[in-house]
Design an enzyme around this catalytic site. Sequence first.
Site, short mmCIF file in Angstrom:
data_model
loop_
_atom_site.label_atom_id
_atom_site.label_comp_id
_atom_site.label_asym_id
_atom_site.label_seq_id
_atom_site.Cartn_x
_atom_site.Cartn_y
_atom_site.Cartn_z
N ASP A 146 0.84 -1.21 0.00
CA ASP A 146 0.00 0.00 0.00
C ASP A 146 0.87 1.26 0.00
O ASP A 146 0.36 2.36 -0.27
CB ASP A 146 -0.96 0.00 1.19
CG ASP A 146 -0.28 -0.10 2.56
OD1 ASP A 146 0.96 -0.11 2.63
OD2 ASP A 146 -1.02 -0.16 3.57
N GLU A 147 2.18 1.12 0.28
CA GLU A 147 3.04 2.32 0.34
C GLU A 147 3.17 3.00 -1.02
O GLU A 147 3.57 4.17 -1.08
CB GLU A 147 4.43 1.96 0.89
CG GLU A 147 4.36 1.44 2.30
CD GLU A 147 5.65 1.58 3.09
OE1 GLU A 147 6.56 2.30 2.67
OE2 GLU A 147 5.73 0.94 4.15
N LYS A 209 11.59 -4.61 11.82
CA LYS A 209 10.25 -4.05 11.64
C LYS A 209 9.62 -3.76 12.99
O LYS A 209 9.96 -4.38 14.01
CB LYS A 209 9.38 -5.02 10.82
CG LYS A 209 9.99 -5.40 9.48
CD LYS A 209 9.93 -4.29 8.45
CE LYS A 209 10.82 -4.52 7.24
NZ LYS A 209 10.46 -5.65 6.41
P1 NAD Z 1 11.58 -9.68 3.55
O1 NAD Z 1 12.57 -8.59 3.50
O2 NAD Z 1 11.27 -10.33 4.85
O3 NAD Z 1 12.01 -10.85 2.55
C1 NAD Z 1 12.45 -10.60 1.25
C2 NAD Z 1 13.06 -11.88 0.72
O4 NAD Z 1 13.46 -11.62 -0.64
C3 NAD Z 1 14.30 -12.33 1.46
O5 NAD Z 1 14.25 -13.72 1.71
C4 NAD Z 1 15.44 -11.99 0.52
O6 NAD Z 1 16.56 -12.85 0.63
C5 NAD Z 1 14.76 -12.14 -0.83
N1 NAD Z 1 15.43 -11.36 -1.88
C6 NAD Z 1 15.84 -10.05 -1.79
N2 NAD Z 1 16.43 -9.69 -2.93
C7 NAD Z 1 16.36 -10.76 -3.76
C8 NAD Z 1 16.79 -11.00 -5.08
N3 NAD Z 1 17.42 -10.04 -5.81
N4 NAD Z 1 16.57 -12.21 -5.64
C9 NAD Z 1 15.96 -13.18 -4.91
N5 NAD Z 1 15.56 -13.02 -3.66
C10 NAD Z 1 15.74 -11.82 -3.09
O7 NAD Z 1 10.27 -9.08 2.89
P2 NAD Z 1 8.73 -9.35 3.25
O8 NAD Z 1 8.33 -8.48 4.36
O9 NAD Z 1 8.53 -10.81 3.32
O10 NAD Z 1 8.04 -8.78 1.91
C11 NAD Z 1 7.82 -9.64 0.80
C12 NAD Z 1 7.13 -8.84 -0.30
O11 NAD Z 1 5.89 -8.34 0.20
C13 NAD Z 1 7.92 -7.60 -0.74
O12 NAD Z 1 7.74 -7.45 -2.12
C14 NAD Z 1 7.27 -6.45 0.00
O13 NAD Z 1 7.39 -5.26 -0.75
C15 NAD Z 1 5.83 -6.93 0.05
N6 NAD Z 1 5.04 -6.41 1.18
C16 NAD Z 1 5.51 -6.49 2.47
C17 NAD Z 1 4.72 -6.06 3.53
C18 NAD Z 1 5.19 -6.13 4.97
O14 NAD Z 1 4.50 -5.60 5.85
N7 NAD Z 1 6.28 -6.79 5.26
C19 NAD Z 1 3.44 -5.53 3.27
C20 NAD Z 1 2.99 -5.44 1.93
C21 NAD Z 1 3.81 -5.92 0.90
O1 DAU Z 2 2.50 -0.85 4.46
C1 DAU Z 2 3.21 -1.96 3.99
C2 DAU Z 2 4.66 -1.83 4.32
O2 DAU Z 2 4.78 -2.05 5.72
C3 DAU Z 2 5.55 -2.79 3.56
O3 DAU Z 2 5.49 -2.49 2.19
C4 DAU Z 2 7.00 -2.73 4.05
O4 DAU Z 2 7.77 -3.71 3.41
C5 DAU Z 2 7.01 -2.96 5.55
O5 DAU Z 2 8.33 -2.81 6.03
C6 DAU Z 2 6.08 -1.98 6.25
O6 DAU Z 2 6.58 -0.62 6.15
P1 DAU Z 2 6.54 0.39 7.38
O7 DAU Z 2 7.54 1.43 7.15
O8 DAU Z 2 5.14 0.81 7.66
O9 DAU Z 2 6.98 -0.63 8.55
P2 DAU Z 2 7.98 -0.50 9.80
O10 DAU Z 2 7.79 -1.73 10.62
O11 DAU Z 2 9.35 -0.14 9.38
O12 DAU Z 2 7.36 0.74 10.59
C7 DAU Z 2 6.00 0.74 11.00
C8 DAU Z 2 5.73 2.10 11.63
O13 DAU Z 2 6.41 2.16 12.87
C9 DAU Z 2 6.23 3.27 10.81
O14 DAU Z 2 5.31 4.35 10.96
C10 DAU Z 2 7.58 3.63 11.46
C11 DAU Z 2 7.36 3.24 12.92
N1 DAU Z 2 8.53 2.75 13.66
C12 DAU Z 2 9.26 1.74 13.13
C13 DAU Z 2 10.35 1.22 13.82
C14 DAU Z 2 11.17 0.10 13.23
C15 DAU Z 2 8.82 3.29 14.91
O15 DAU Z 2 8.13 4.19 15.40
N2 DAU Z 2 9.89 2.78 15.58
C16 DAU Z 2 10.67 1.78 15.09
O16 DAU Z 2 11.65 1.36 15.76
#
Ligand code: NAD
Ligand code: DAU
Length: 368
Positions: A146-147, A209
């Site tokens: 959603d970012e 995170k």
């Molecule tokens: P993550 O960082 O935990 O995992 C990413 C994985 O991708 C890792 O295992 C890493 O080794 C692999 N990777 C990175 N670069 C690579 C490359 N060049 N080739 C092959 N593998 C590679 O990420 P996540 O939180 O599991 O997110 C997964 C997907 O979901 C991402 O596309 C992210 O943008 C999306 N997403 C994440 C969130 C969230 O809250 N974490 C929310 C919405 C969407």
């Molecule tokens: O919205 C989806 C996204 O959510 C994904 O696309 C990203 O991959 C995922 O990392 C996440 O992004 P955010 O930036 O929202 O997540 P993060 O956990 O880094 O931070 C969540 C919120 O908390 C953000 O407003 C920043 C804040 N934060 C984060 C950390 C790590 C703090 O206040 N303190 C912290 O130490």
Amino acid sequence: MLLLRIDMLFDGTTIFVTGGAGFIGSAVVRHLLDHTGAHVVNIDKLTYAANLSSIPQAAGHPRYAFAKVDIGNAAELRALFERHRPHAVMNLAAESHVDRSIDGPAAFIETNIVGTFTLLQEALRYWRGLDGGRRATFRLLHVSTDEVFGTLGADGLFTEKSPYAPNSPYAASKAASDHLVRAWLKTYELPTIITNCCNNYGPYQFPEKLIPHMIIKGLAEEPLPVYGDGQNIRDWLYVEDHARALALVLANGRVGETYNVGGRSERTNVDVVRTICDLLDRMAPARAGSRHRLIGFVPDRPGHDRRYAIDAAKIETELGWRAQETFETGLEKTVRWFLDNRAWWQAILDRGYEARRIGVIPASGQAK
Ligand code: NAD
Ligand code: DAU
């Protein structure tokens, strides 16, 4: 009933999951192995964020294979397509942490943009060589965020029609990848679908995170750093609900569509941290009193989006998906998981992850 239908649809198929050693990718792999009959090929470069121990059932599993491959490596991808002849690709490989993208955006451009481009090219080449039936059913599901929509004010929700307005290098790189996927659909007719999901949390999340960071710091009774005024809002979804949504979209989603996935669980960051303190205080009482005393406000993240919130009506009405966990049930499960699985995250700390503040622009203003 729904699971049975998906199980039957996936039975005997081969699915590429890129980024399957990451947080969400590993949940997808676990879901496919446990709840469908699909053969899974986990394609992962194994960056700092990867952890193959996040898929405990993979060891010796007859329907699981792993390939340490970078999605930016066309030759190795081509060999995988030729060897495994997949029915579908789920693209979760990415650099995913906003704070890291502020300090070092290059890796985000390489993997999220160039890597997605390379994967699209190799998928297209493979798809064009398929016979009619296999060509018709092949899908590439691109997992996005959603970012890409930027920030909301106090009101409103992101819909599938919201304009793209990314604010961080991470979000911009994901937006670019979404545009590439769309262009490969429109220009080359590669059958793609995109999902845009809100913030995930749950077991096996890398402790950079917000939620795992606060759990681990809270357990150690160390400061809990809340960025800015703590009033930024995120919409939270338990990772297993996301994995189920992705399987459903792959099975029943319409080619060329995008689907927003959200938990209808908006919370301010400071409320999330306070709830974690309450859960930890109950499950693992602190030596020196409630962990609320550890909460502190630190300099804000540059470009910090104020609010995200997803309108999940399309995936709910069209595909019948619903989040099964509320934020309260999911967060309690998550805190319990981190308490019960210390070895998983302690190994990350032991191999040098310092859990220190990053993503603050230095006085010189120079990014690496
Ligand atoms: P993550 O960082 O935990 O995992 C990413 C994985 O991708 C890792 O295992 C890493 O080794 C692999 N990777 C990175 N670069 C690579 C490359 N060049 N080739 C092959 N593998 C590679 O990420 P996540 O939180 O599991 O997110 C997964 C997907 O979901 C991402 O596309 C992210 O943008 C999306 N997403 C994440 C969130 C969230 O809250 N974490 C929310 C919405 C969407
Ligand atoms: O919205 C989806 C996204 O959510 C994904 O696309 C990203 O991959 C995922 O990392 C996440 O992004 P955010 O930036 O929202 O997540 P993060 O956990 O880094 O931070 C969540 C919120 O908390 C953000 O407003 C920043 C804040 N934060 C984060 C950390 C790590 C703090 O206040 N303190 C912290 O130490």
